[in-house]
Write a protein that holds these residues in place. Structure first.
Motif, mmCIF file in Angstrom:
data_model
loop_
_atom_site.group_PDB
_atom_site.id
_atom_site.type_symbol
_atom_site.label_atom_id
_atom_site.label_comp_id
_atom_site.label_asym_id
_atom_site.label_seq_id
_atom_site.Cartn_x
_atom_site.Cartn_y
_atom_site.Cartn_z
ATOM 1 N N GLY A 24 0.785 -1.227 0.000
ATOM 2 C CA GLY A 24 0.000 0.000 0.000
ATOM 3 C C GLY A 24 0.816 1.275 0.000
ATOM 4 O O GLY A 24 0.594 2.179 -0.818
ATOM 5 N N ILE A 25 1.773 1.393 0.908
ATOM 6 C CA ILE A 25 2.536 2.634 1.005
ATOM 7 C C ILE A 25 3.425 2.820 -0.209
ATOM 8 O O ILE A 25 3.672 3.953 -0.651
ATOM 9 N N GLU A 26 3.898 1.719 -0.802
ATOM 10 C CA GLU A 26 4.707 1.826 -2.021
ATOM 11 C C GLU A 26 3.871 2.363 -3.175
ATOM 12 O O GLU A 26 4.357 3.153 -3.990
ATOM 13 N N ALA A 27 2.600 1.969 -3.234
ATOM 14 C CA ALA A 27 1.714 2.498 -4.272
ATOM 15 C C ALA A 27 1.538 4.003 -4.127
ATOM 16 O O ALA A 27 1.494 4.739 -5.124
ATOM 17 N N VAL A 28 1.460 4.483 -2.896
ATOM 18 C CA VAL A 28 1.350 5.926 -2.654
ATOM 19 C C VAL A 28 2.616 6.634 -3.142
ATOM 20 O O VAL A 28 2.545 7.682 -3.798
ATOM 21 N N ARG A 29 3.767 6.061 -2.853
ATOM 22 C CA ARG A 29 5.038 6.659 -3.308
ATOM 23 C C ARG A 29 5.103 6.698 -4.830
ATOM 24 O O ARG A 29 5.525 7.698 -5.423
ATOM 25 N N ILE A 30 4.715 5.613 -5.474
ATOM 26 C CA ILE A 30 4.750 5.543 -6.937
ATOM 27 C C ILE A 30 3.825 6.598 -7.534
ATOM 28 O O ILE A 30 4.202 7.338 -8.454
ATOM 29 N N ALA A 31 2.597 6.661 -7.027
ATOM 30 C CA ALA A 31 1.622 7.615 -7.555
ATOM 31 C C ALA A 31 2.103 9.050 -7.377
ATOM 32 O O ALA A 31 2.001 9.878 -8.297
ATOM 33 N N ALA A 32 2.642 9.356 -6.211
ATOM 34 C CA ALA A 32 3.128 10.715 -5.953
ATOM 35 C C ALA A 32 4.278 11.070 -6.889
ATOM 36 O O ALA A 32 4.340 12.187 -7.426
ATOM 37 N N ALA A 33 5.180 10.122 -7.112
ATOM 38 C CA ALA A 33 6.339 10.375 -7.979
ATOM 39 C C ALA A 33 5.918 10.619 -9.425
ATOM 40 O O ALA A 33 6.570 11.382 -10.147
ATOM 41 N N GLU A 34 4.821 9.982 -9.848
ATOM 42 C CA GLU A 34 4.351 10.136 -11.232
ATOM 43 C C GLU A 34 3.316 11.246 -11.391
ATOM 44 O O GLU A 34 2.786 11.438 -12.488
ATOM 45 N N GLY A 35 3.032 11.953 -10.306
ATOM 46 C CA GLY A 35 2.115 13.092 -10.402
ATOM 47 C C GLY A 35 0.647 12.740 -10.403
ATOM 48 O O GLY A 35 -0.188 13.562 -10.806
ATOM 49 N N VAL A 36 0.288 11.543 -9.952
ATOM 50 C CA VAL A 36 -1.127 11.167 -9.854
ATOM 51 C C VAL A 36 -1.729 11.854 -8.630
ATOM 52 O O VAL A 36 -1.180 11.744 -7.536
#
Length: 413
Positions: free
Chosen positions: A305-317
């Motif tokens: 879950g927290i990794e998905a948040v990091r990925i989304a934030a890094a890609e501007g979602v």
């Protein structure tokens, strides 16, 4: 009849668009709307004046993934309870959410127009409700809660106040009819099950649900009614299919990768992680009698879950605040702030529960901001939540809660 005027003086307003705290100001509300926010001195005739004492003022918080009729974690059993009991339990859940500073919530299936009206009329104290009605599920999908061997579609009681069990639809025609039925009953958004889930024991977490044609039909019907679709999905394949079909918000999304996040960004989709529910269930799943298969799926999404948040934030979602808690676990609602702080700054966490949530719900300018014309939803707190997310985890120290110009709580001098 003269509308009540409210003057909240000596506050430092949080600008949820820019993420900055403004200078000492005063906020003037008339009726349920903000009419002015200004650093200039103001005398307002016939106004109730409240002194903020230099504290920070926030827009009312938004939780964009709740189930206010989920009075128990055991949804199949809860669906068989009398609607009167479900509604009574919902009234308590709603009031507790409001006292935590949440002045608006987006119900992700369960609440109906009657409960929404009860809140709007002041019969129940609670956040304003945006409802989805019944979630749309394929046969055997995440919201098809029938026990194995049961063939009838209408197995569960579907009385007012409980739409947690899915509206089962197969084929484009049935999907269109199911969406139109939710629109007819006052839905503000359409919930579709686009992939497997944890609490449904027979559908794989990484699987997809509905054909692409069915997904597009659901989104088309939602947009035809000036609504939008939100989709339950975990895997990259399920998320990608959903957003390409026109889904506006992805619920959960724990297993997304960078390619999926880039697709979400290009399609203009939002992500609504719900980390608090996985932590709660990880602590209690075994005690609640969950099967080994369900516990394994839970472990998979809790870890990611927290990794998905990091990925989304890094890609501007754009990231939106949601919790997805059930039963007695609702009391962990503010824990979501702390979990997100592992990947986001305090300002980003705060924006996810204010401006970005309103933007996703197509309510920017009305909710999630302290601006003229917006609903007079104000939260005055001790401390600075733009520097310390823990401020939002202490509802007891929220000094003033105003919803739609109505004072819910006031412990200011």
């Amino acid at each position: 009849m003269t509308m009540q005027r409210l003057l909240i003086d000596d506050i430092r307003p949080f600008d949820s668009r820019s993420g900055r705290v403004g200078p000492l100001s005063r906020l003037i509300a008339e009726g349920d709307r903000i009419v002015e926010l200004t650093p200039e001195p103001r005398q307002v005739a016939d106004a109730l004046r409240i002194d903020g004492g230099g504290r920070i003022a926030l827009p009312g918080l938004i939780d964009a993934h709740v189930h206010v009729t989920a009075g128990s974690h055991d949804l199949a059993r809860w669906a068989l309870q009398p609607p009167s009991l479900v509604t009574a339990e919902a009234s308590r859940i709603l009031r507790d959410m409001l006292m935590r500073g949440f002045t608006t919530v987006r119900d992700a299936a369960g609440a109906d127009f009657g409960l929404q009206s009860a809140v709007a009329k002041g019969l129940f104290e609670g956040p304003r409700l945006f409802i989805a009605g019944f979630p749309i599920s394929q046969t055997g999908g995440h919201a098809d809660m029938r026990p194995m061997g049961v063939r009838q579609r209408e197995f569960f009681c579907t009385c007012a106040g409980l739409g947690l069990i899915g509206a089962i639809a197969d084929g484009v025609g049935e999907v269109r009819r199911a969406v139109r039925e939710q629109v007819r009953n006052g839905a503000n958004q359409i919930k579709i099950m686009a992939g497997g889930g944890i609490a449904s024991p027979s559908d794989p977490l990484e699987g997809t649900q509905f054909s692409e044609e069915e997904l597009r039909a659901a989104c088309e019907e939602a947009e035809a009614a000036n609504l939008y679709a939100m989709a339950h999905a975990y895997s990259p394949r399920a998320v990608t299919r959903a957003v390409r079909a026109g889904v506006r918000s992805i619920e959960h999304g724990n297993l997304i990768d960078r390619a999926t996040a880039r697709t979400m960004k290009s399609e203009g989709a939002f992500l609504v992680p719900t980390l608090a529910t996985y932590e709660a269930l990880a602590l209690e799943g075994e005690r609640l009698g969950w099967s080994e298969a369900m516990l394994q799926k839970l472990a998979m999404v809790a870890e990611k879950g927290i990794e998905a948040v990091r990925i989304a934030a890094a890609e501007g979602v754009p990231l939106v605040f949601g919790t997805d808690l059930l039963g007695h676990m609702h009391e962990r609602q503010t824990r979501e702030f702390e979990l997100r702080a592992q990947a986001l700054s305090p300002v980003q966490v705060l924006q996810s529960a204010t401006f970005t949530a309103a933007q996703m719900m197509r309510q920017d300018g009305r909710l999630g901001e302290l601006v003229a014309g917006a609903c007079a939803d104000v939260l005055v707190v001790d401390g600075d939540p733009t520097q310390d997310h823990a401020v939002l985890m202490r509802p007891a120290t929220h000094r003033l809660i105003v919803q739609g110009g109505h004072i819910v709580k006031n412990t200011l001098a």
